[in-house]
Design a protein around this motif. Structure first.
Motif, PDB file in Angstrom:
ATOM      1  N   PHE A 138       0.803  -1.227   0.000  1.00 27.07           N
ATOM      2  CA  PHE A 138       0.000   0.000   0.000  1.00 27.07           C
ATOM      3  C   PHE A 138       0.834   1.275   0.000  1.00 27.07           C
ATOM      4  N   GLY A 139       2.156   1.151   0.128  1.00 24.19           N
ATOM      5  CA  GLY A 139       3.035   2.306   0.034  1.00 24.19           C
ATOM      6  C   GLY A 139       2.972   3.247   1.221  1.00 24.19           C
ATOM      7  N   VAL A 140       2.526   2.755   2.376  1.00 22.92           N
ATOM      8  CA  VAL A 140       2.474   3.587   3.585  1.00 22.92           C
ATOM      9  C   VAL A 140       3.075   2.802   4.747  1.00 22.92           C
ATOM     10  N   ASP A 141       3.541   3.541   5.742  1.00 21.59           N
ATOM     11  CA  ASP A 141       4.063   2.910   6.949  1.00 21.59           C
ATOM     12  C   ASP A 141       2.935   2.711   7.956  1.00 21.59           C
ATOM     13  N   LEU A 142       3.031   1.642   8.711  1.00 26.19           N
ATOM     14  CA  LEU A 142       2.018   1.326   9.712  1.00 26.19           C
ATOM     15  C   LEU A 142       2.346   2.071  11.002  1.00 26.19           C
ATOM     16  N   LYS A 143       1.561   3.101  11.291  1.00 23.81           N
ATOM     17  CA  LYS A 143       1.831   3.936  12.460  1.00 23.81           C
ATOM     18  C   LYS A 143       0.693   3.953  13.470  1.00 23.81           C
ATOM     19  N   LYS A 144      -0.533   3.852  13.000  1.00 24.23           N
ATOM     20  CA  LYS A 144      -1.705   3.942  13.873  1.00 24.23           C
ATOM     21  C   LYS A 144      -2.580   2.700  13.694  1.00 24.23           C
ATOM     22  N   ILE A 145      -2.949   2.111  14.816  1.00 25.47           N
ATOM     23  CA  ILE A 145      -3.856   0.963  14.801  1.00 25.47           C
ATOM     24  C   ILE A 145      -4.990   1.268  15.781  1.00 25.47           C
ATOM     25  N   GLY A 146      -6.216   1.187  15.291  1.00 28.39           N
ATOM     26  CA  GLY A 146      -7.348   1.553  16.135  1.00 28.39           C
ATOM     27  C   GLY A 146      -7.548   0.640  17.312  1.00 28.39           C
ATOM     28  N   ALA A 147      -7.433  -0.669  17.094  1.00 28.86           N
ATOM     29  CA  ALA A 147      -7.686  -1.631  18.171  1.00 28.86           C
ATOM     30  C   ALA A 147      -6.764  -2.833  18.014  1.00 28.86           C
ATOM     31  N   ILE A 148      -6.337  -3.380  19.136  1.00 30.24           N
ATOM     32  CA  ILE A 148      -5.433  -4.525  19.163  1.00 30.24           C
ATOM     33  C   ILE A 148      -5.993  -5.563  20.127  1.00 30.24           C
ATOM     34  N   GLY A 149      -5.944  -6.817  19.726  1.00 29.10           N
ATOM     35  CA  GLY A 149      -6.356  -7.900  20.613  1.00 29.10           C
ATOM     36  C   GLY A 149      -5.363  -9.037  20.570  1.00 29.10           C
ATOM     37  N   VAL A 150      -5.158  -9.674  21.715  1.00 28.22           N
ATOM     38  CA  VAL A 150      -4.208 -10.783  21.824  1.00 28.22           C
ATOM     39  C   VAL A 150      -4.943 -12.024  22.309  1.00 28.22           C
ATOM     40  N   SER A 151      -4.711 -13.124  21.636  1.00 34.49           N
ATOM     41  CA  SER A 151      -5.220 -14.414  22.111  1.00 34.49           C
ATOM     42  C   SER A 151      -4.071 -15.410  22.111  1.00 34.49           C
ATOM     43  N   ALA A 152      -4.303 -16.512  22.807  1.00 36.54           N
ATOM     44  CA  ALA A 152      -3.240 -17.517  22.912  1.00 36.54           C
ATOM     45  C   ALA A 152      -3.847 -18.834  23.359  1.00 36.54           C
TER      46      ALA A 152
END
Length: 535
Positions: A80-94
């Motif tokens: 996409f030609g952009v850097d990943l700087k902002k993420i609205g929501a994050i979830g972790v499972s394991a």
């Protein structure tokens, strides 16, 4: 969503990151708010035996997460030609259960004890009787109590216990929390209060051997949160821990961490009453959302919850597809020795297709896919074992069929309790996991094994981290009063497609004959455990 719009969503941060630490792979997926995966990264790992304990070193936890995230971020940049700087929501499972105990200095007191260990039998039996509620050996409270019964020195220094997903979330957000589904594998849950069962907490706390310690159980357990609640925000330290390039900004909403069972329910749209799902990988488990209480306490049936707190009957087996992977790897080496370079999908596809030509009962062959102990059949340790009588029909088709049959055998034994003894009804069973990436074959075997229709969705091989990303989006996009069940049905899976296979009577009879042979030969597996000592 077209590429230009996806690029704008990435720049504005209208995306969700799901991370799942599975038994053999850590995977991260980036999802848009219309639930489409736009990038992913993974990291292969294996549990290790450390003084007889199955574990994963913490440095590999973070190496795997950071590698997966870096791969994902690189995909975003390249595509996409952009850097990943902002993420609205994050979830972790394991992977669920196990034991991670920390002291007041936030140091791990003993190596992470995973779900795969069968070392808490005394504690699990005692707590089951105390609570009149099944406590499996995998559960965190069984590990804690066994450590107490063993007089392990570290117990006096315990300040906090959690699961693997809870640990990672704590390090990213600073919050000591668990989603209710993951928490239900730590300690029994009161589904009305959506919290730990207070009566059982009091019973545990009153035990003389527990009272001698300076901590109180409620104080060392993580806070329980249902799906949709905010579990914190990504801190600056958490952002640096996740993204070693330093580009990721702090402030992302953090969803309640969940277990792989919870993400399996979400990714198969199985949180509604009388729905169920089956996940098969290194281990296997089936989940059925109950519409009535169980009639009895069964040692082979776990009582857990959906990510929003509804009661679920769970059959968990420690072993499933690992032995298949080992044998397929051996055939791959043989092919390579012949000068053939076969891709994994082609190798699995060829062998699975060959299995269809086998006898319905797999020719009388028997296999125990036990890399570790198996709770369902009461095996304390694992000894992978292939067994046959001299007059059994040994050929390639029957051999591969036996491997697939054996991957579901312990699950079949456990599910018979639900289906035949408790008469639990389900409207649908949806299967997911890597074994179903090869179309039809394993799905049909499972339908025949359980004598139940089995559906597979398009995302059958990649459900977990995607399901966690969906749970994170639920925290952000949930409407007032909207339930997880409605969110999944009306938004996430509104246009989803799935393929359903029905049991075939002749194959059902064949699998039943195989499972009879499997049960009869269990003493051979038991003798292998006794005679072949682990170093």
């Amino acid at each position: 969503m077209d590429e230009s719009r996806v690029r704008n969503e990435i720049v504005s941060g209208n995306i969700s990151l799901g991370i799942e630490l599975g038994s053999t792979r850590i995977k991260a997926v980036l999802v848009t708010d219309d639930f489409q995966t736009i990038a992913s990264g993974d990291y292969l790992w294996e549990n290790e035996l450390d003084n007889g304990i199955w574990t994963y070193p913490l440095e590999k936890v973070w190496d795997g997460i950071q590698t997966s995230y870096a791969t994902l971020a690189l995909q975003v940049h390249d595509k996409f030609g952009v850097d990943l700087k902002k993420i609205g929501a994050i979830g972790v499972s394991a992977m669920m259960h196990g034991y991670m105990a920390f002291d007041k200095q936030n140091e791990l007191l003993v190596p992470f004890r995973t779900w795969r260990n069968n070392i808490t039998g005394q504690a699990a039996e005692a707590l089951t009787k105390l609570f009149n509620f099944n406590i499996p050996e995998r559960w965190s409270i069984a590990h804690l109590y066994q450590a107490i019964l063993n007089n392990e020195d570290h117990v006096k220094n315990v300040d906090f216990i959690t699961t693997l997903a809870g640990y990672v979330t704590w390090k990213l957000s600073g919050e000591k929390v668990l989603g209710v589904g993951d928490a239900s594998g730590v300690f029994p849950i009161d589904d009305q209060a959506v919290n730990y069962n207070k009566e059982m907490i009091d019973k545990f706390t009153s035990l003389p051997e527990v009272q001698k310690y300076p901590w109180s159980l409620p104080d060392i357990l993580p806070t329980v949160l249902p799906a949709g609640k905010k579990a914190g925000e990504l801190t600056a330290d958490g952002a640096k821990l996740l993204d070693q390039s330093g580009q990721l900004e702090a402030g992302s909403l953090i969803a309640p961490p969940e277990g792989d069972a919870g993400t399996g329910m979400v990714s198969t749209n199985s949180v509604k009453k009388r729905t169920g799902n089956i996940s098969a990988g290194t281990s296997a488990f089936s989940m059925v959302v109950l519409d009535r209480p169980m009639k009895a306490v069964h040692r082979d049936i776990d009582m857990v919850t959906t990510p929003d707190g509804a009661p679920v009957a769970m059959v968990h087996t420690n072993n499933s597809s690992s032995d298949i992977n080992a044998w397929v790897g051996l055939f791959g080496e043989f092919a390579k020795a012949l000068g053939l370079q076969l891709k994994p999908d082609d190798l699995y596809g060829t062998l699975f297709a060959e299995s269809v030509k086998g006898d319905q009962d797999a020719g009388g062959l028997v296999n125990y896919a036990y890399l570790s102990g198996e709770n369902i059949t009461k095996m304390p340790e694992g000894r992978p074992l292939f067994v046959r009588k001299p007059d059994a029909k040994l050929n390639l088709a029957n051999f591969i069929k036996t491997q697939i049959y054996s991957a579901f055998a312990p699950l079949k034994i456990g599910m018979d309790i639900l289906l035949r003894e408790e008469h639990i009804k389900t409207n649908v069973l949806v299967a997911q996991g890597g074994i179903f990436k090869t179309p039809v074959v394993a799905q049909q075997v499972l339908a025949d094994a359980l004598n139940t229709p089995i559906s597979v969705m398009e995302n059958a091989g990649e459900g977990g981290p995607w399901g966690m990303a969906v749970l994170a989006l639920f925290c952000v996009n949930r409407k007032n009063g909207e339930s997880l069940e409605d969110y999944l049905a009306n938004r996430v899976f509104k246009d989803a497609t799935k393929a359903t296979l029905f049991p075939e009577p002749a194959s059902v009879q064949g699998y039943d004959k195989f499972i009879d042979n499997y049960k009869v030969a269990l003493p051979v597996e038991s003798e292998a455990v006794k005679s072949m000592k682990m170093k």
